[in-house]
Design an enzyme around this catalytic site. Sequence first.
Site, PDB file in Angstrom:
ATOM      1  N   LYS A  10      38.871   0.059  -5.696  1.00 59.36           N
ATOM      2  CA  LYS A  10      38.560  -0.473  -4.363  1.00 59.36           C
ATOM      3  C   LYS A  10      39.720  -1.234  -3.710  1.00 59.36           C
ATOM      4  O   LYS A  10      39.517  -2.270  -3.089  1.00 59.36           O
ATOM      5  CB  LYS A  10      37.323  -1.379  -4.429  1.00 59.36           C
ATOM      6  CG  LYS A  10      36.089  -0.696  -5.019  1.00 59.36           C
ATOM      7  CD  LYS A  10      34.884  -1.607  -5.041  1.00 59.36           C
ATOM      8  CE  LYS A  10      34.409  -1.872  -6.448  1.00 59.36           C
ATOM      9  NZ  LYS A  10      33.118  -2.506  -6.560  1.00 59.36           N
ATOM     10  N   ASP A  38      27.177  -5.859 -11.155  1.00 57.07           N
ATOM     11  CA  ASP A  38      26.213  -6.135 -10.078  1.00 57.07           C
ATOM     12  C   ASP A  38      24.828  -5.515 -10.326  1.00 57.07           C
ATOM     13  O   ASP A  38      23.812  -6.095  -9.940  1.00 57.07           O
ATOM     14  CB  ASP A  38      26.764  -5.728  -8.701  1.00 57.07           C
ATOM     15  CG  ASP A  38      27.202  -4.277  -8.629  1.00 57.07           C
ATOM     16  OD1 ASP A  38      27.253  -3.612  -9.686  1.00 57.07           O
ATOM     17  OD2 ASP A  38      27.503  -3.812  -7.520  1.00 57.07           O
TER      18      ASP A  38
HETATM   19 MG    MG Z   1      27.044  -4.377  -3.589  1.00 56.32          MG
END
Ligand code: MG
Length: 458
Positions: free
Chosen positions: A165, A200
């Site tokens: 990313k 996450d």
């Molecule tokens: Mg997210």
Amino acid sequence: SSRWARVAALLKELEERCATPVGKLRQVADAMAVEMHAGLASEGGSKLKMLISYVNNLPTGEETGLFYALDLGGTNFRVLRVQLGGKERRVLKQEFEEVSIPPLLMVGGSDELFDFIASALAKFVASEGEDFHLPVGRQREIGFTFSFPVRQTSIASGTLIKWTKGFNIDETVGEDVVAELTRAIERQGLDMRVSALINDTVGTLAGGRYHDNDVVAAVILGTGTNAAYVERAHAIPKWHGLLPKSGEMVINMEWGNFRSSHLPLTDYDQALDNDSLNPSEQIFEKLISGMYLGEILRRVLLRLAKEASLFGENVPPKLEIPFMLRTPVMSAMHHDTSPDLKVVGAKLKDLLGIPSTSLKARKVVVQICDTVARRGARLAAAGVAGILKKVGRESVARTVVAMDGGLYEHYTIFRECLQATFEEMLGAEAAASVVIKLANDGSGIGAALLAASHSQYR
Ligand code: MG
Ligand code: ADP
């Protein structure tokens, strides 16, 4: 005319290739369960990494006290604090702050990045108000959500496999990211302990479980896609450590990398994969997640423009640009209920520079949105069915799957199709005991809850 006949032929071909009759979905679900077994049996035993999260205590609701979370996973990071009041009172107060990371720090030195993060954290701690209470003599504790590939070595340590990313800091690769963060926290003169390092998806599972004890799995459908679930520790052959007291272990499936001969892959998908930054990886993700749905649509439209003059004589130049059509735009066009499809017309004009389009052409666009989105949603439903098959909760009264991510939250047709497909696969009776529910921002608060359930003081 022959032009529309050609359009119809290409559409028919697309629909046939994207078809996901329930029998095929059952094969996908079965394949998912088989790969889950294989990934748990041995390291590298499957395309599914089935990563051991070291989370063996999910929050129960009994947690009390002040806990922090730090969520790093993109160009923004978030710091958050919660005051937990236990079973009856739950989250008494919650505050967060979002900070954007200067692009230069994403490709600089490791210390510089972690110093920046720790300094924002220190500032946030300094702003802690009267409503938050740390018992005398106690250290503040923080849960660290770090959404990059990590080889975890304990609940609070893990080495970075690679940055993604847009981050690229060579010195961090192979290092323990908790140690990096801890050293930076110390350099700030802050007294704080990192109690949990989590992905996450695992955070979403924890956040979901805190509010609902029947949550057994979490799925993220956002830019990318992933799933985590609660496994019986003795059903993890590759785990050689002590069995946790709870008997449970959360597994981070990394299901975006699932692939199977049963997946309906088209030439458009093959080309998208070939041209991607990670060819032949994340095939499931490339069929169902927000990063790719709009791009599949663009590729289909481009072919129709070239081979069937869908938008007239010329091929709109902007349609040639990869990722020019984002999934939120696709979603807006798909949900257009106006009789003349004016949203579709406006998007094609504003984003692709196509000055005018016939109603017939607009209808074709909506039809492709429908085909691509439904295939994704139906495959996601099959994935969820695969997880439930693996955990085998047939005899349980109620099972909950926590969902998060912008795609699931905002793409209504996708979300409704996922639910309907799930019911179609399980049958109304069995589906009635399974709840698929939005657990908004589980991952932020989830990290703080995991810091609490893995606290040094518990
Ligand atoms: Mg997210
Ligand atoms: P991330 O997955 O990057 O952590 P989110 O969970 O917020 O972040 O998901 C953002 C993604 O959700 C976007 O990249 C986009 O693909 C998708 N998305 C956001 N809004 C919409 C929308 N209105 N319709 C369809 N997809 C959307």
